[in-house]
Design a protein around this motif. Structure first.
Motif, short mmCIF file in Angstrom:
data_model
loop_
_atom_site.label_atom_id
_atom_site.label_comp_id
_atom_site.label_asym_id
_atom_site.label_seq_id
_atom_site.Cartn_x
_atom_site.Cartn_y
_atom_site.Cartn_z
N ASP A 185 49.37 6.12 -2.91
CA ASP A 185 49.36 6.77 -1.60
C ASP A 185 48.51 6.04 -0.57
O ASP A 185 48.72 6.19 0.65
CB ASP A 185 48.84 8.21 -1.73
CG ASP A 185 49.79 9.09 -2.52
OD1 ASP A 185 51.02 8.95 -2.31
OD2 ASP A 185 49.33 9.88 -3.35
N ILE A 235 48.59 6.10 4.06
CA ILE A 235 47.84 7.23 4.61
C ILE A 235 47.85 7.26 6.14
O ILE A 235 47.62 8.31 6.74
CB ILE A 235 46.39 7.21 4.09
CG1 ILE A 235 45.72 5.88 4.43
CG2 ILE A 235 46.34 7.48 2.60
CD1 ILE A 235 44.26 5.82 4.03
N TYR A 275 52.74 11.72 6.79
CA TYR A 275 52.58 11.41 5.37
C TYR A 275 51.41 12.24 4.83
O TYR A 275 50.33 12.26 5.40
CB TYR A 275 52.31 9.93 5.15
CG TYR A 275 52.29 9.55 3.68
CD1 TYR A 275 53.46 9.25 3.01
CD2 TYR A 275 51.09 9.53 2.96
CE1 TYR A 275 53.46 8.91 1.66
CE2 TYR A 275 51.07 9.20 1.62
CZ TYR A 275 52.26 8.89 0.97
OH TYR A 275 52.25 8.57 -0.36
N ARG A 276 51.66 12.93 3.73
CA ARG A 276 50.63 13.77 3.12
C ARG A 276 50.42 13.35 1.68
O ARG A 276 51.40 13.20 0.92
CB ARG A 276 51.01 15.25 3.17
CG ARG A 276 51.11 15.83 4.57
CD ARG A 276 51.19 17.35 4.52
NE ARG A 276 52.31 17.82 3.73
CZ ARG A 276 53.54 18.02 4.22
NH1 ARG A 276 53.78 17.78 5.49
NH2 ARG A 276 54.52 18.43 3.46
N ARG A 300 51.41 16.80 -1.15
CA ARG A 300 52.68 17.22 -0.59
C ARG A 300 52.93 18.72 -0.76
O ARG A 300 53.88 19.26 -0.21
CB ARG A 300 53.83 16.43 -1.20
CG ARG A 300 53.65 14.94 -0.98
CD ARG A 300 54.82 14.15 -1.51
NE ARG A 300 54.57 12.72 -1.38
CZ ARG A 300 54.76 12.02 -0.29
NH1 ARG A 300 55.22 12.62 0.79
NH2 ARG A 300 54.50 10.72 -0.25
N GLY A 350 49.88 15.59 8.31
CA GLY A 350 49.86 14.14 8.24
C GLY A 350 49.76 13.42 9.57
O GLY A 350 50.20 12.28 9.66
#
Length: 474
Positions: free
Chosen positions: A406, A410, A415-416, A419, A433
């Motif tokens: 990940d 970042i 984007y997390r 999730r 995100g």
């Protein structure tokens, strides 16, 4: 100028070749002209001296006798191209080797004759006389006093030689023009063939076919360099379009949750009669979702303005030390609730020219993330230093860290790492995100940088770098 590059190359090649041929032919013609005339002048010089020697040797003879002698001597010369003359000081003809001599009588030199050097002149033909080159010398004879000894040479053969040279040069220039035009056209066509292929391929590249690339000829020349540049540009455009498409899809996905909830609340309220308390609860919940939508929209607009360089920065000298202390004091209660200790190490008083509101938002977001994703009790250490013209803020935590898969993503929008988290009433836009993307964009707008290193199971190290005021106190 023609619009076609191929035509311009052909014309340029033809013009250059013609220019070179004309210069070479002109130089050859002038060289031949001068060479032939030098040879004629040298020949005439010798003949004048020979004629002078005859006159001096037979000076006691009558001029008529000398005239018959030189006519007999030159009578066998083919073409009658050489003529001897003896003139008095006033240019009147005394004797001549040509019985039909039609040379002007008296003859007037173009300039006074030198007593030592021979004078050379050219008499252009006028229909009656051919072109002549003559050499004249003024001498003093014992019996006849000052006289002019002269030899004349007809330039017929010289003119014919020069005429042949002109014809050859004209033919060479004409052939050079034809051959250079054909050769230039062939070279231009072969040179532009890769460009035509690139143009054809570029026309087929559309928004739906951005994966196509322009072909390379494989010669590693300037055309291939242009193809590589275009392909690199297409790769960047394709990556940008993909990011935009992904961003649009993610934004639509994230906004759909609160919109769906708002629609559900409205349908619930209208499905049947509700009490005042029920309607009040529906409105309060809807207001939470409205706040979420408003913050998401505001953050998206902020990101768009930062990316376009249109977000104004209210930069002014600010104490980063004081700003860090204020943010830490704000988050200490939240950290204490999670069993997290916040420690601050700021031996220096660091000042930077920044937009205080935006940098405070960056520090708050990073500290909030450190507390939120700690995963249990731990500590967060904040350090502040200033050196080498930069101000650096370090935020280190002892949390669970970010998974290696990940970490490269970042800073991507929406984007997390976790999730499972979703937008619910009471959450903020950082949970979808956008937080780190906003932080990095704000720092880039200040000319700074955001660096994050993380080891899973050991914690995360965040480094915020900002330009420091040159006269900041230490």
């Amino acid at each position: 100028m023609p619009r076609s590059v191929r035509t311009r190359i052909t014309l340029l090649a033809t013009s250059v070749t013609l220019g070179i041929c004309i210069v070479v032919c002109t130089a050859l013609y002038i060289g031949l002209f001068l060479s032939l005339h030098r040879e004629v002048d040298a020949f005439l010089d010798g003949e004048v001296r020979e004629f002078q020697a005859i006159l001096e040797h037979e000076e006691d003879d009558e001029l008529k006798e000398i005239e018959r002698e030189i006519r007999n001597e030159l009578g066998g010369r083919p073409g009658g191209d050489l003529t001897f003359r003896l003139l008095d000081a006033q240019g009147r003809l005394l004797i001549t080797s040509d019985p039909t001599d039609s040379f002007p009588n008296p003859w007037v030199p173009a300039q006074p004759l030198s007593a030592t050097d021979a004078e050379h002149q050219t008499h252009s033909g006028n229909g009656l006389l051919p072109s002549l080159r003559f050499c004249s010398r003024r001498v003093t004879l014992r019996r006849h006093g000052d006289v002019i000894v002269q030899a004349t040479y007809r330039l017929d053969r010289v003119d014919r030689s020069l005429s042949v040279c002109r014809w050859v040069c004209f033919t060479a220039v004409l052939l050079a023009a034809i051959l250079s035009f054909l050769g230039g056209h062939m070279v231009a066509r072969n040179s532009m063939r890769p460009v035509a292929a690139m143009t054809q391929s570029a026309r087929s590249i559309t928004a739906k076919q951005l994966s196509l690339r322009v072909p390379r000829s494989g010669t590693n020349d300037e055309i291939d360099e242009l193809a590589n540049t275009l392909n690199n540009m297409l790769e960047r455009i394709e990556a940008g379009v993909q990011r935009i498409q992904q961003f649009t899809a993610d934004a639509a996905h994230e906004l759909r949750t609160p919109l769906t909830a708002l629609r559900g609340n409205a349908e619930f309220a209208l499905s049947q009669p509700r009490s005042v308390e029920q309607l009040k609860g529906v409105i309060e919940q809807s207001l939470d979702y409205y706040r979420i939508l408003s913050r998401v929209t505001d953050d998206l607009l902020l990101l768009a303005r930062l990316d376009a360089g249109q977000e104004p920065l209210q930069a002014e000298p600010c104490s980063l030390s004081l700003m860090v202390d204020e943010v830490v004091d704000l988050y200490r209660p939240l950290a204490a609730d999670h069993g997290i200790e916040i420690r601050v190490h700021s031996p220096d008083v660091v000042t930077a020219s920044i937009d205080a509101g935006k940098i405070r938002r960056v520090i708050s977001n990073l500290l909030d993330n450190a507390i939120k994703y700690m995963g249990g009790p731990g500590s967060v250490t904040i350090g502040l230093s200033g050196m080498n013209g930069t101000a650096t803020i370090h935020i280190d935590d002892t949390g669970s860290g970010i998974p290696p898969d990940d970490l490269p993503h970042i800073f991507e929008r929406f984007y997390r790492v976790d999730r499972a988290r979703s937008v619910t009433p009471g959450s903020d836009t950082r949970s979808i995100g956008l937080g780190l993307a906003i932080c990095r964009s704000i720092l880039h707008a200040h000319g700074g940088e955001l660096n994050i290193q993380s080891t899973q199971g050991k914690g995360t190290k965040v480094e915020v770098v900002l330009p420091r005021l040159p006269d900041s106190p230490r």
